[in-house]
Enzyme design. Structure first.
Site, PDB file in Angstrom:
ATOM      1  N   ASN A   1       2.340  -0.357  -6.686  1.00  0.00           N
ATOM      2  CA  ASN A   1       1.364   0.146  -5.723  1.00  0.00           C
ATOM      3  C   ASN A   1       1.256  -0.834  -4.555  1.00  0.00           C
ATOM      4  O   ASN A   1       1.279  -2.044  -4.750  1.00  0.00           O
ATOM      5  CB  ASN A   1       0.000   0.244  -6.442  1.00  0.00           C
ATOM      6  CG  ASN A   1      -1.074   0.921  -5.628  1.00  0.00           C
ATOM      7  OD1 ASN A   1      -0.869   2.042  -5.143  1.00  0.00           O
ATOM      8  ND2 ASN A   1      -2.227   0.274  -5.468  1.00  0.00           N
TER       9      ASN A   1
ATOM     10  N   ASP B   1      -8.081   5.949   2.962  1.00  0.00           N
ATOM     11  CA  ASP B   1      -9.205   6.029   3.900  1.00  0.00           C
ATOM     12  C   ASP B   1      -8.639   5.911   5.317  1.00  0.00           C
ATOM     13  O   ASP B   1      -7.519   5.437   5.509  1.00  0.00           O
ATOM     14  CB  ASP B   1     -10.336   5.022   3.630  1.00  0.00           C
ATOM     15  CG  ASP B   1      -9.901   3.572   3.490  1.00  0.00           C
ATOM     16  OD1 ASP B   1      -8.780   3.220   3.916  1.00  0.00           O
ATOM     17  OD2 ASP B   1     -10.699   2.772   2.961  1.00  0.00           O
TER      18      ASP B   1
ATOM     19  N   GLU C   1       0.860  -4.800  -4.708  1.00  0.00           N
ATOM     20  CA  GLU C   1       1.132  -5.592  -3.494  1.00  0.00           C
ATOM     21  C   GLU C   1       2.083  -6.765  -3.749  1.00  0.00           C
ATOM     22  O   GLU C   1       1.808  -7.894  -3.346  1.00  0.00           O
ATOM     23  CB  GLU C   1      -0.192  -6.080  -2.895  1.00  0.00           C
ATOM     24  CG  GLU C   1      -1.138  -4.932  -2.565  1.00  0.00           C
ATOM     25  CD  GLU C   1      -2.498  -5.377  -2.013  1.00  0.00           C
ATOM     26  OE1 GLU C   1      -2.773  -6.580  -1.990  1.00  0.00           O
ATOM     27  OE2 GLU C   1      -3.273  -4.486  -1.608  1.00  0.00           O
TER      28      GLU C   1
ATOM     29  N   HIS D   1      -4.278   3.000   3.442  1.00  0.00           N
ATOM     30  CA  HIS D   1      -5.432   2.544   4.227  1.00  0.00           C
ATOM     31  C   HIS D   1      -5.024   2.659   5.696  1.00  0.00           C
ATOM     32  O   HIS D   1      -4.276   1.830   6.202  1.00  0.00           O
ATOM     33  CB  HIS D   1      -5.773   1.089   3.889  1.00  0.00           C
ATOM     34  CG  HIS D   1      -6.311   0.920   2.505  1.00  0.00           C
ATOM     35  ND1 HIS D   1      -7.534   1.401   2.124  1.00  0.00           N
ATOM     36  CD2 HIS D   1      -5.783   0.329   1.400  1.00  0.00           C
ATOM     37  CE1 HIS D   1      -7.746   1.110   0.842  1.00  0.00           C
ATOM     38  NE2 HIS D   1      -6.687   0.469   0.380  1.00  0.00           N
TER      39      HIS D   1
ATOM     40  N   GLU E   1      -5.308   5.060  -2.466  1.00  0.00           N
ATOM     41  CA  GLU E   1      -6.509   4.419  -1.894  1.00  0.00           C
ATOM     42  C   GLU E   1      -6.783   4.917  -0.475  1.00  0.00           C
ATOM     43  O   GLU E   1      -7.096   4.129   0.425  1.00  0.00           O
ATOM     44  CB  GLU E   1      -6.327   2.890  -1.854  1.00  0.00           C
ATOM     45  CG  GLU E   1      -5.974   2.281  -3.193  1.00  0.00           C
ATOM     46  CD  GLU E   1      -5.859   0.766  -3.189  1.00  0.00           C
ATOM     47  OE1 GLU E   1      -6.269   0.126  -2.199  1.00  0.00           O
ATOM     48  OE2 GLU E   1      -5.354   0.218  -4.189  1.00  0.00           O
TER      49      GLU E   1
HETATM   50  C1  XIL Z   1     -10.957  -3.890  -2.102  1.00  0.00           C
HETATM   51  C2  XIL Z   1     -12.345  -3.393  -2.507  1.00  0.00           C
HETATM   52  O1  XIL Z   1     -12.551  -2.145  -1.889  1.00  0.00           O
HETATM   53  C3  XIL Z   1     -13.422  -4.372  -2.094  1.00  0.00           C
HETATM   54  O2  XIL Z   1     -14.682  -4.008  -2.642  1.00  0.00           O
HETATM   55  C4  XIL Z   1     -13.071  -5.792  -2.561  1.00  0.00           C
HETATM   56  O3  XIL Z   1     -14.031  -6.707  -2.076  1.00  0.00           O
HETATM   57  C5  XIL Z   1     -11.681  -6.174  -2.098  1.00  0.00           C
HETATM   58  O4  XIL Z   1     -10.731  -5.209  -2.541  1.00  0.00           O
HETATM   59  N1  XIL Z   1      -5.930  -2.880  -1.754  1.00  0.00           N
HETATM   60  C6  XIL Z   1      -6.278  -2.804  -3.074  1.00  0.00           C
HETATM   61  C7  XIL Z   1      -7.725  -2.713  -3.439  1.00  0.00           C
HETATM   62  O5  XIL Z   1      -5.404  -2.719  -3.949  1.00  0.00           O
HETATM   63  O6  XIL Z   1      -7.978  -3.287  -4.681  1.00  0.00           O
HETATM   64  C8  XIL Z   1      -8.613  -3.301  -2.372  1.00  0.00           C
HETATM   65  O7  XIL Z   1      -9.975  -3.064  -2.719  1.00  0.00           O
HETATM   66  C9  XIL Z   1      -8.278  -2.723  -1.027  1.00  0.00           C
HETATM   67  C10 XIL Z   1      -6.853  -3.009  -0.643  1.00  0.00           C
END
Ligand code: XIL
Length: 402
Positions: free
Chosen positions: A234, A301, A191, A270, A299
């Site tokens: 990422n 979802d 990020e 996400h 990641e």
């Molecule tokens: C999130 C986790 O799922 C949570 O448990 C935590 O409290 C906060 O982070 N982008 C990322 C991840 O790179 O590391 C994040 O994970 C979600 C967004």
């Protein structure tokens, strides 16, 4: 590398399956209660079909790892649940059955693995790494240079530039070396760009204090610590072609031209049904592929705005479509090497905590019942396996047989 569905024939198969996914969801609704379906009892099926249903990792093509985040730390610390990975044996068993890649959801982030300047807390990540080895899996390391989830001692330590550089180098070297052999991909920079494609020079302590040049150093240090791990950039909002991914594309080319070992680009993915779905994902992955980089979905979802706690059939259909489209984009790009879900069960998803009013974002219910999205992914994986004849699955019969 065995060939994967880059041929026109396979792409056609995959395109046909799009309709299949939507049709499967809609056709199946009559026989399915909200939440999903479990495999039918083998007794009702013919001998050939009576074999145990394939899991995701069994169905996947050999050159694509299927992963999940491993829950623990992070938002769970606020919740009234015991630490999922260590306490829930059903959950833990499913990880190894369904996946061949794991990403510690929080356990390798700075605030967890390096809670004090002179103390590392390797325990939780070590357990995941050991589990991965026992189960023939690999781990995605996450994350080394990030603006978030850093410990206070670091953010508020008032360190000089020279001290910060030394701290980062020591951290990267220590952590990356420790998981050598089990980690196959590291999110080195997470990020680092905002939605306009500007480097996050305010929030990210490394960029702010040391300047953008620190990125090249971070990748070089990680490579020196583990020459076999693929090193990734990422981000979220990085699925389609947009100013942020343009910035990653440009940066990747620049760094690689300088000989910096940047090997991969990860799209977090996400998604929310509140927003549209950017269909340029495949084209975006393909442009990184063209410059010789691996790509990954890191990641995934798909959260659903919920009014009475349960998604509607239409919402589940749309969710399934997005899971499927995302996998198809990855399958169609040769160097897309891992496909990771940000958790596979609603029981431990971060979504309800971080996005109030939204939920049901994963491929299994809180009780581990598989949803349509699970089957869509499984069948796409199965049909993408080199050497296997593609099958269709859009009929009521094939849903009932599952
Ligand atoms: C999130 C986790 O799922 C949570 O448990 C935590 O409290 C906060 O982070 N982008 C990322 C991840 O790179 O590391 C994040 O994970 C979600 C967004």
């Amino acid at each position: 590398m065995p060939s994967r569905p880059t041929s026109p024939t396979t792409s056609r198969v995959l395109r046909t399956l799009t309709g299949g996914v939507a049709a499967a969801v809609l056709v199946g609704t009559a026989s399915v209660t909200s939440g999903g379906v479990e495999p039918a009892q083998p007794a009702q099926r013919s001998t050939a079909a009576a074999k145990k249903p394939l899991t995701l990792r069994q169905a996947a093509p050999r050159d694509l790892r299927i992963g999940t985040a491993v829950a623990g730390g992070g938002h769970y610390e606020k919740l009234d649940v015991p630490s999922p990975f260590t306490q829930d044996s059903t959950y833990r068993a499913l990880i190894g059955r369904e996946f061949d890649s794991v990403t510690p959801e929080n356990q390798t982030k700075w605030e967890f693995i390096h809670p004090e300047r002179y103390r590392y807390n390797f325990g939780p990540a070590d357990e995941i790494a050991a589990y991965a080895k026992r189960n023939g899996m690999k781990m995605r390391g996450h994350a080394l240079v990030w603006h978030s989830q850093n410990p206070e001692w670091l953010e508020k330590g008032g360190f000089s530039k020279a001290q910060l550089r030394a701290i980062l180098k020591q951290h990267i070297t220590t952590v990356v070396k420790r998981y050598r052999g089990v980690v196959y991909q590291w999110d080195v920079a997470n990020e680092i760009f905002d939605e306009k494609g500007q480097l996050r020079t305010k929030e990210n302590i490394w960029l702010r204090e040391l300047g953008p040049g620190i990125l090249a150093d971070a990748f070089r240090w990680a490579h020196a610590a583990d020459p076999d791990a693929a090193l990734f950039l990422n981000d979220y909002g990085s699925e389609g072609i947009n100013p942020r991914t343009d910035a990653y594309y440009t940066l990747s080319k620049q760094l690689r031209k300088q000989g910096v070992p940047v090997n991969g680009f990860g799209a977090q993915a996400h998604f929310s049904l509140k927003y549209g779905y950017d269909t340029s994902l495949q084209a975006n992955l393909a442009r990184f592929d063209k410059i010789g980089m691996q790509t990954a979905i890191t990641e995934l979802d798909v959260r659903i705005p919920l009014t009475d706690g349960q998604p509607t059939v239409e919402q589940e259909a749309e969710q399934t479509r997005r899971y499927a489209e995302t996998l198809k984009a990855c399958l169609a790009v040769r160097g897309c090497s891992s496909f990771t879900l940000w958790g596979f069960t609603d029981r431990y998803s971060w979504v309800p905590d971080f996005s109030p009013g939204e939920g049901s974002a994963t491929v299994m219910t809180e009780d581990f019942v598989r949803k349509y999205s699970y089957y869509a992914l499984r069948d796409l994986l199965r049909d993408a396996t080199p050497g296997r004849a593609p099958r269709t699955y859009s009929t009521q019969a094939s849903i009932a047989a599952r």
